[in-house]
Design an enzyme around this catalytic site. Structure first.
Site, PDB file in Angstrom:
ATOM      1  N   SER A  89       1.607  -1.516  14.205  1.00 24.98           N
ATOM      2  CA  SER A  89       2.543  -2.587  14.552  1.00 24.98           C
ATOM      3  C   SER A  89       3.910  -2.007  14.914  1.00 24.98           C
ATOM      4  O   SER A  89       4.777  -2.722  15.394  1.00 24.98           O
ATOM      5  CB  SER A  89       2.674  -3.577  13.402  1.00 24.98           C
TER       6      SER A  89
ATOM      7  N   HIS B 102       1.001   9.102   5.298  1.00 26.24           N
ATOM      8  CA  HIS B 102       1.114   8.247   4.105  1.00 26.24           C
ATOM      9  C   HIS B 102       0.161   8.638   2.983  1.00 26.24           C
ATOM     10  O   HIS B 102      -0.068   7.852   2.074  1.00 26.24           O
ATOM     11  CB  HIS B 102       0.886   6.777   4.490  1.00 26.24           C
TER      12      HIS B 102
ATOM     13  N   ASN C  71      -3.528  -2.001  21.573  1.00 21.84           N
ATOM     14  CA  ASN C  71      -3.280  -3.001  20.528  1.00 21.84           C
ATOM     15  C   ASN C  71      -3.552  -4.387  21.136  1.00 21.84           C
ATOM     16  O   ASN C  71      -3.158  -4.632  22.271  1.00 21.84           O
ATOM     17  CB  ASN C  71      -1.807  -2.902  20.071  1.00 21.84           C
TER      18      ASN C  71
ATOM     19  N   GLN D 109      -1.149   6.997   9.932  1.00 27.50           N
ATOM     20  CA  GLN D 109      -0.470   6.330   8.822  1.00 27.50           C
ATOM     21  C   GLN D 109      -1.494   5.796   7.839  1.00 27.50           C
ATOM     22  O   GLN D 109      -1.140   5.233   6.822  1.00 27.50           O
ATOM     23  CB  GLN D 109       0.327   5.141   9.347  1.00 27.50           C
TER      24      GLN D 109
ATOM     25  N   ALA E 197      -9.285  -1.513  19.469  1.00 23.70           N
ATOM     26  CA  ALA E 197      -9.383  -0.059  19.575  1.00 23.70           C
ATOM     27  C   ALA E 197     -10.819   0.400  19.834  1.00 23.70           C
ATOM     28  O   ALA E 197     -11.063   1.254  20.689  1.00 23.70           O
ATOM     29  CB  ALA E 197      -8.852   0.577  18.292  1.00 23.70           C
TER      30      ALA E 197
ATOM     31  N   GLY F 236      -3.317   0.761  17.256  1.00 19.04           N
ATOM     32  CA  GLY F 236      -3.376  -0.133  16.094  1.00 19.04           C
ATOM     33  C   GLY F 236      -2.235   0.021  15.123  1.00 19.04           C
ATOM     34  O   GLY F 236      -2.433  -0.060  13.913  1.00 19.04           O
TER      35      GLY F 236
HETATM   36  P1  NAD Z   1       0.245  -1.592  10.946  1.00 20.09           P
HETATM   37  O1  NAD Z   1       1.693  -1.744  10.794  1.00 20.09           O
HETATM   38  O2  NAD Z   1      -0.254  -0.307  11.405  1.00 20.09           O
HETATM   39  O3  NAD Z   1      -0.282  -2.891  11.852  1.00 20.09           O
HETATM   40  C1  NAD Z   1      -1.597  -3.111  12.261  1.00 20.09           C
HETATM   41  C2  NAD Z   1      -1.600  -3.215  13.798  1.00 20.09           C
HETATM   42  O4  NAD Z   1      -2.943  -3.141  14.244  1.00 20.09           O
HETATM   43  C3  NAD Z   1      -1.023  -4.530  14.343  1.00 20.09           C
HETATM   44  O5  NAD Z   1      -0.103  -4.239  15.367  1.00 20.09           O
HETATM   45  C4  NAD Z   1      -2.255  -5.243  14.937  1.00 20.09           C
HETATM   46  O6  NAD Z   1      -1.937  -5.997  16.096  1.00 20.09           O
HETATM   47  C5  NAD Z   1      -3.136  -4.070  15.289  1.00 20.09           C
HETATM   48  N1  NAD Z   1      -4.572  -4.339  15.321  1.00 20.09           N
HETATM   49  C6  NAD Z   1      -5.279  -5.252  14.615  1.00 20.09           C
HETATM   50  N2  NAD Z   1      -6.583  -5.177  14.931  1.00 20.09           N
HETATM   51  C7  NAD Z   1      -6.710  -4.188  15.855  1.00 20.09           C
HETATM   52  C8  NAD Z   1      -7.812  -3.620  16.550  1.00 20.09           C
HETATM   53  N3  NAD Z   1      -9.063  -4.054  16.371  1.00 20.09           N
HETATM   54  N4  NAD Z   1      -7.560  -2.618  17.411  1.00 20.09           N
HETATM   55  C9  NAD Z   1      -6.311  -2.157  17.624  1.00 20.09           C
HETATM   56  N5  NAD Z   1      -5.226  -2.660  16.992  1.00 20.09           N
HETATM   57  C10 NAD Z   1      -5.422  -3.659  16.103  1.00 20.09           C
HETATM   58  O7  NAD Z   1      -0.489  -1.792   9.661  1.00 20.09           O
HETATM   59  P2  NAD Z   1      -0.152  -2.725   8.470  1.00 20.09           P
HETATM   60  O8  NAD Z   1      -1.433  -3.345   8.129  1.00 20.09           O
HETATM   61  O9  NAD Z   1       0.985  -3.612   8.808  1.00 20.09           O
HETATM   62  O10 NAD Z   1       0.256  -1.654   7.340  1.00 20.09           O
HETATM   63  C11 NAD Z   1       1.363  -0.794   7.354  1.00 20.09           C
HETATM   64  C12 NAD Z   1       1.010   0.532   6.660  1.00 20.09           C
HETATM   65  O11 NAD Z   1       0.191   0.283   5.524  1.00 20.09           O
HETATM   66  C13 NAD Z   1       0.152   1.429   7.501  1.00 20.09           C
HETATM   67  O12 NAD Z   1       0.930   2.192   8.330  1.00 20.09           O
HETATM   68  C14 NAD Z   1      -0.646   2.211   6.441  1.00 20.09           C
HETATM   69  O13 NAD Z   1       0.065   3.263   5.881  1.00 20.09           O
HETATM   70  C15 NAD Z   1      -0.866   1.218   5.371  1.00 20.09           C
HETATM   71  N6  NAD Z   1      -2.207   0.632   5.494  1.00 20.09           N
HETATM   72  C16 NAD Z   1      -3.257   1.473   5.698  1.00 20.09           C
HETATM   73  C17 NAD Z   1      -4.541   0.957   5.850  1.00 20.09           C
HETATM   74  C18 NAD Z   1      -5.670   1.910   6.091  1.00 20.09           C
HETATM   75  O14 NAD Z   1      -5.597   3.063   5.687  1.00 20.09           O
HETATM   76  N7  NAD Z   1      -6.735   1.484   6.790  1.00 20.09           N
HETATM   77  C19 NAD Z   1      -4.740  -0.422   5.790  1.00 20.09           C
HETATM   78  C20 NAD Z   1      -3.632  -1.255   5.567  1.00 20.09           C
HETATM   79  C21 NAD Z   1      -2.381  -0.698   5.430  1.00 20.09           C
END
Ligand code: NAD
Ligand code: ZN
Length: 243
Positions: A189, A119, A213, A101, A231, A187
């Site tokens: 939610s 995405h 997670n 994602q 992770a 990782g």
């Molecule tokens: P998400 O819904 O995927 O949630 C983040 C998850 O990661 C949470 O459940 C949290 O507990 C977990 N997490 C935090 N630190 C972690 C670690 N070190 N190891 C493993 N898990 C960990 O993401 P969001 O931020 O709520 O965003 C939703 C959508 O927005 C994503 O699906 C994506 O499309 C986009 N987004 C992408 C990026 C990116 O490309 N890096 C960043 C922010 C948002």
């Protein structure tokens, strides 16, 4: 062997078909903020206020300024041990698919090849007029909003809240979920669709599902194993046991 990663109870076959589903958490340790985490805000805006077609129609400059900032953040980071471990699975297994994602490009930079981007990518822009894709915009941008040669503004080639997912990518993700022996959910939610339904589909089709997670999510009660932690700390050990 780390006791947190003891897979002996799952009876995973040799050279299993593995599907990995990743969310923003896999990139957290690279320094890319998650939307819902502590550092998820930008100038007091929430992502839900900026990553929408309505926000872009109202104020394309504001939305592009946010993406310009995110592009700079991502370009300044590097893949972490979790991205590298996932790339190792890609190289080491006969059948493998990564469904992400994320839009940050870090999986590809770590060497993953079989990737489905649900995405899109913030390093790609799409013309709102002629549909042309552009992967060569500078970081940071020279003009905001960036314009196409046809005269229309470009937009980030990402899926915004309220928009549908690319059908071909989604079909591939569902097909892999139905066919794999093992799914790793890293990782995410698991509140944004289809991240919530893909692991459940895999479970229904008989796959083992492992969630990595630090927090519990809505799918935690349904998975075979919840590995609580970061992770980048858990995946290298886990991948060694699968390969
Ligand atoms: P998400 O819904 O995927 O949630 C983040 C998850 O990661 C949470 O459940 C949290 O507990 C977990 N997490 C935090 N630190 C972690 C670690 N070190 N190891 C493993 N898990 C960990 O993401 P969001 O931020 O709520 O965003 C939703 C959508 O927005 C994503 O699906 C994506 O499309 C986009 N987004 C992408 C990026 C990116 O490309 N890096 C960043 C922010 C948002
Ligand atoms: Zn155009």
């Amino acid at each position: 062997m780390s006791p947190r990663c003891d897979l002996s109870g799952l009876e995973i076959c040799r050279d299993p078909y593995v599907t990995v589903l990743t969310g923003a958490g896999v990139s957290a340790e690279s320094g890319v903020p998650t939307f819902r985490g502590e550092n998820g805000l930008w100038k007091s805006y929430r992502a839900e206020e900026l990553a929408t077609p309505g926000a872009f129609a109202r104020d394309p400059v504001l939305v592009w300024e946010w993406y310009d900032w995110r592009r700079q953040v991502c370009a300044g980071t590097n893949p972490n041990a979790a991205h590298h471990a996932i790339a190792q699975l890609d190289r080491g297994l006969s059948r493998f698919l990564l469904v992400t994602q994320n839009v940050d490009g870090l999986h590809a930079r770590a060497g993953s090849k079989s990737i489905v981007e649900l995405h899109g990518s913030i390093f790609r822009a799409r013309c709102t007029g002629c549909g042309r894709l552009d992967e060569d915009l500078p970081v940071p941008l020279e003009a905001i909003p960036p314009m196409c040669d046809c005269g229309a503004p470009l937009r980030p080639d990402v899926v915004w809240f309220g928009e549908g997912l690319p059908e071909e990518a989604l079909a591939k993700a569902f097909e892999a979920s139905r066919s794999c022996d093992l799914m790793l959910v890293v990782g995410s939610s698991a509140v944004v669709q289809p991240a919530a339904s893909i692991p459940l589909l895999a479970k229904q089709a008989g796959s083992s599902v492992i969630e990595i997670n630090p927090d519990a999510t809505p799918i935690t009660p349904f998975v075979d194993m919840h590995l609580e932690g970061k992770a980048a700390e858990i995946l290298p050990t886990l991948v060694n046991q699968i390969l």
